[in-house]
Structures are given as C-alpha cells and as structure tokens.
Scaffold this motif. Sequence first.
Motif, mmCIF file in Angstrom:
data_model
loop_
_atom_site.group_PDB
_atom_site.id
_atom_site.type_symbol
_atom_site.label_atom_id
_atom_site.label_comp_id
_atom_site.label_asym_id
_atom_site.label_seq_id
_atom_site.Cartn_x
_atom_site.Cartn_y
_atom_site.Cartn_z
ATOM 1 N N ILE A 259 21.400 23.779 68.838
ATOM 2 C CA ILE A 259 20.697 24.728 67.964
ATOM 3 C C ILE A 259 21.574 25.108 66.779
ATOM 4 O O ILE A 259 21.096 25.360 65.672
ATOM 5 N N GLY A 260 22.901 25.115 67.011
ATOM 6 C CA GLY A 260 23.826 25.442 65.929
ATOM 7 C C GLY A 260 23.793 24.468 64.777
ATOM 8 O O GLY A 260 24.183 24.797 63.651
ATOM 9 N N THR A 261 23.305 23.245 65.025
ATOM 10 C CA THR A 261 23.226 22.249 63.947
ATOM 11 C C THR A 261 21.998 22.471 63.072
ATOM 12 O O THR A 261 21.828 21.778 62.069
ATOM 13 N N GLU A 262 21.145 23.439 63.457
ATOM 14 C CA GLU A 262 19.904 23.671 62.719
ATOM 15 C C GLU A 262 19.945 24.960 61.893
ATOM 16 O O GLU A 262 18.955 25.332 61.271
ATOM 17 N N THR A 263 21.098 25.650 61.880
ATOM 18 C CA THR A 263 21.190 26.913 61.160
ATOM 19 C C THR A 263 21.367 26.670 59.660
ATOM 20 O O THR A 263 21.638 25.554 59.209
ATOM 21 N N HIS A 264 21.229 27.764 58.881
ATOM 22 C CA HIS A 264 21.402 27.667 57.432
ATOM 23 C C HIS A 264 22.877 27.650 57.024
ATOM 24 O O HIS A 264 23.206 27.272 55.907
ATOM 25 N N SER A 265 23.757 28.048 57.924
ATOM 26 C CA SER A 265 25.185 28.112 57.609
ATOM 27 C C SER A 265 25.830 26.737 57.735
ATOM 28 O O SER A 265 25.829 26.122 58.806
ATOM 29 N N ARG A 269 27.045 24.738 61.174
ATOM 30 C CA ARG A 269 26.564 23.377 61.442
ATOM 31 C C ARG A 269 27.731 22.419 61.634
ATOM 32 O O ARG A 269 27.737 21.606 62.565
ATOM 33 N N LEU A 270 28.726 22.543 60.775
ATOM 34 C CA LEU A 270 29.897 21.655 60.864
ATOM 35 C C LEU A 270 30.664 21.913 62.149
ATOM 36 O O LEU A 270 31.033 20.966 62.873
ATOM 37 N N GLY A 271 30.908 23.195 62.461
ATOM 38 C CA GLY A 271 31.654 23.533 63.656
ATOM 39 C C GLY A 271 30.952 23.071 64.920
ATOM 40 O O GLY A 271 31.592 22.584 65.856
ATOM 41 N N THR A 272 29.624 23.211 64.947
ATOM 42 C CA THR A 272 28.852 22.786 66.118
ATOM 43 C C THR A 272 28.945 21.276 66.315
ATOM 44 O O THR A 272 29.127 20.790 67.440
ATOM 45 N N LYS A 273 28.821 20.527 65.230
ATOM 46 C CA LYS A 273 28.897 19.061 65.334
ATOM 47 C C LYS A 273 30.271 18.623 65.833
ATOM 48 O O LYS A 273 30.390 17.713 66.666
ATOM 49 N N ILE A 274 31.319 19.249 65.319
ATOM 50 C CA ILE A 274 32.674 18.906 65.755
ATOM 51 C C ILE A 274 32.846 19.208 67.236
ATOM 52 O O ILE A 274 33.393 18.399 68.000
ATOM 53 N N LEU A 275 32.351 20.382 67.674
ATOM 54 C CA LEU A 275 32.490 20.772 69.072
ATOM 55 C C LEU A 275 31.701 19.856 69.991
ATOM 56 O O LEU A 275 32.183 19.462 71.065
#
Length: 376
Positions: A259-265, A269-275
């Motif tokens: 869900i973090g990859t779908e936010t406006h920030s 989005r970057l941090g979620t993808k890395i994690l």
Amino acid sequence: MKSENVKPITAIVLGAGSRGREAYGVYAEQNPDCINMIAVAEPDDIKRKLFQKSHNISDELAFETWEELLEQGKIADVAFITMGDHMHYKPAMKAMDLGYDLLLEKPIAPTLKECQNLEKKAIEKNCLVQIGHVLRFAPFWKKVKTIIESGRIGDVIHYEHSENVSYWHFGHSFVRGLYKNRETSNPIILAKCCHDLDLMTWYLGKPFEVKSTGSLSFYRPESAPKDSPKRCTDGCPHAETCPWYAPRFYMTGEEMLRIGTETHSRLIRLGTKILMNNRWLGKIIRLFVPAAKTLVNWDRWPVTQMTSDTSPTGKMKALKEGPFGLCIFKCGNDVVDHQVSTFEFDNGVTGVLIMHGMAEHEGRELRIFGTKGTLR
C-alpha cells in the motif's frame, strides 16, 4: 480549544476486536481528554486483556460476555457496540433500556425489523444512537457534499459509485473471513457497501426503486487448479504464483506494505519499494525503532482477525488449523464476488453502485453528472 471544566465522556465497549480495540480504542488512547473507556466485554481472553492494559481497566470491569457487563447497570455515558454484525441487536436494545447512548457499529442489524425496533427503542428511551458511518466525517466526502449543495455542477442527474475491493482484502474478509457467509454475517451489500449506500442517500435522499443483481463467479471450487491442496500450508505447487497464498500474505504482510507504493509521497513510495526488495532492512530498523517490529513480523490487521497470537508460530498454527489457511477457492463461501445495484430517486436522479472483489488497488471511484458539470 477544550474547556477545562468539561469532563471526558465515559464509555463501555462491547467487543474488543478490530473496531473496538484497533479503531475506537486507539482514538480513546490518543484523546483521553475527550473519552475514557472504563469497562469492556470480550470473549477472547487475549483481546480482552490487551484492551484492559491499554485503558487501565481493572479485572472487576472486564467481562467475557456483554450480558455480564450490562448486568452492572448504567456505569458510563455511552456504550460502544462493536461486536459481529449479527450480534448488534440484543446488546443495543438492552443498553438503551439502561439509558445508554450508543455508538453502534455499521451495519445496524441484518434485518429490517431489527433496524425498525432499534429506531423505536431509541425514540422511546430518548437515546442518541450514532452509527459508525465514519465516511461522513472524512474531508473528501464532506467536500463532495458541499459541492453538490453549492450548485456548482447544477442539478444532479446521475450518480455512479464503484467500490473496488482489492483481491487480497476480498479474499481475507469475504472468502476466508468473518463475512464469507450470508447466514452468519450479512449479505455483502450490507457488510461491505453500507458506507457507499449511506453516502449515496446522504447526497441524494431516499430512493423509491432499487434493483440489484450479482453472482459468485470466481472464488469457488471450480476455479481451483486441479492439483491444488485444501490448504495453502499443505505444499501447494502454486505458492509462488498465487496472489492469495496465505503464508506469504499473513506471515510477511506483503500486501499491506505494498500500500505504501500507492501513496502520493515519493519518499514513502521509494522507501517501501526498497524495504520490500530488502526485507532484512526491517530487522536493522527495528533495532533503532522498536515500533518498526511490524516490518519484520506483521502483527496488525488483518492478522489480528485471524489470531490473537501474532507471533510467527501463532500465525502458522492459525493457518494450519483455521479458515484463513484454506485455498482461496475452497473456503465454503457463498457471498457474491461482484454486484451491480441501480437506484431511482423521487427527483428523477438515477444512481449506480458497483462492487467487485478483483481490484489490484483498493479504493472507491465516483462520478456525479449534473446539469452544469461533472464531478469525478
């Protein structure tokens, strides 16, 4: 600014699950000057004790059943009814007899007769009954209401609303979970779309004609691969490719993190993808931020609906023994997985509500057509 002379509301909570504990309970923890939860009824020992700890409730005011709690008489201002959908009616009626105002979780009750009886009781006892239609208080939906009433789009002619339930959410709640059978919960139009129905009537008024059709087309045994076992934990050969593979979903919380990859920030989005691509980073982050333990072992909703023991061992036990570990196509569910409802209102306005459980991304879509413009 809150007046120092105004005392916080006191409340009892009947049902300390995902709504009672994780929604309203958290609000009470964060706003102790507004509300204090002083007693709880919850049959699950772990959930009840967690609620007690969070709200400093003594054992004398913690009960296994709602009947035991209400036997104490009226000991607070408000009763929160946050039990299963089919369990609202009796405790709500009893609480009003005692003089409690209510926060009654939606949907009100599974039958029209019970809803009517609750309304009559509220009038008879002069009780305030607030239904948990929380979207009315969300900034976005309030803004829609303001635009409609301002006349900016003219007179509304047609209303389209789509409830796009993500594949993983639908699988958890309406195939494996608490709302998969009409007899033990509610038809899905109530269980999932009561918010949407409430918004529509809030904006447009009461319809005089409603038509609805739907079916269970996909989440059924006929859709299962021929070599799939009864449970995901029984060595399913499709574990790597199945979007509903239960151990991946409940053990890692992958869909929750996505869900973090779908936010406006962009940063989130970057941090979620890395994690997600480097899950070992969660173990390092946890050393410095204890609250980040969830990144390593997902212990929030929807896991908390599956088991009270959110340790890896506890979750795997629940998957091997309970309904949440079943193959998504072999769960004994009977609610529809897609449905279309049409509405006609006294002022000539037409409306359409669409619900389906196949969306990649969770969310609602809205289009309102007026004589001077379109809101979308």
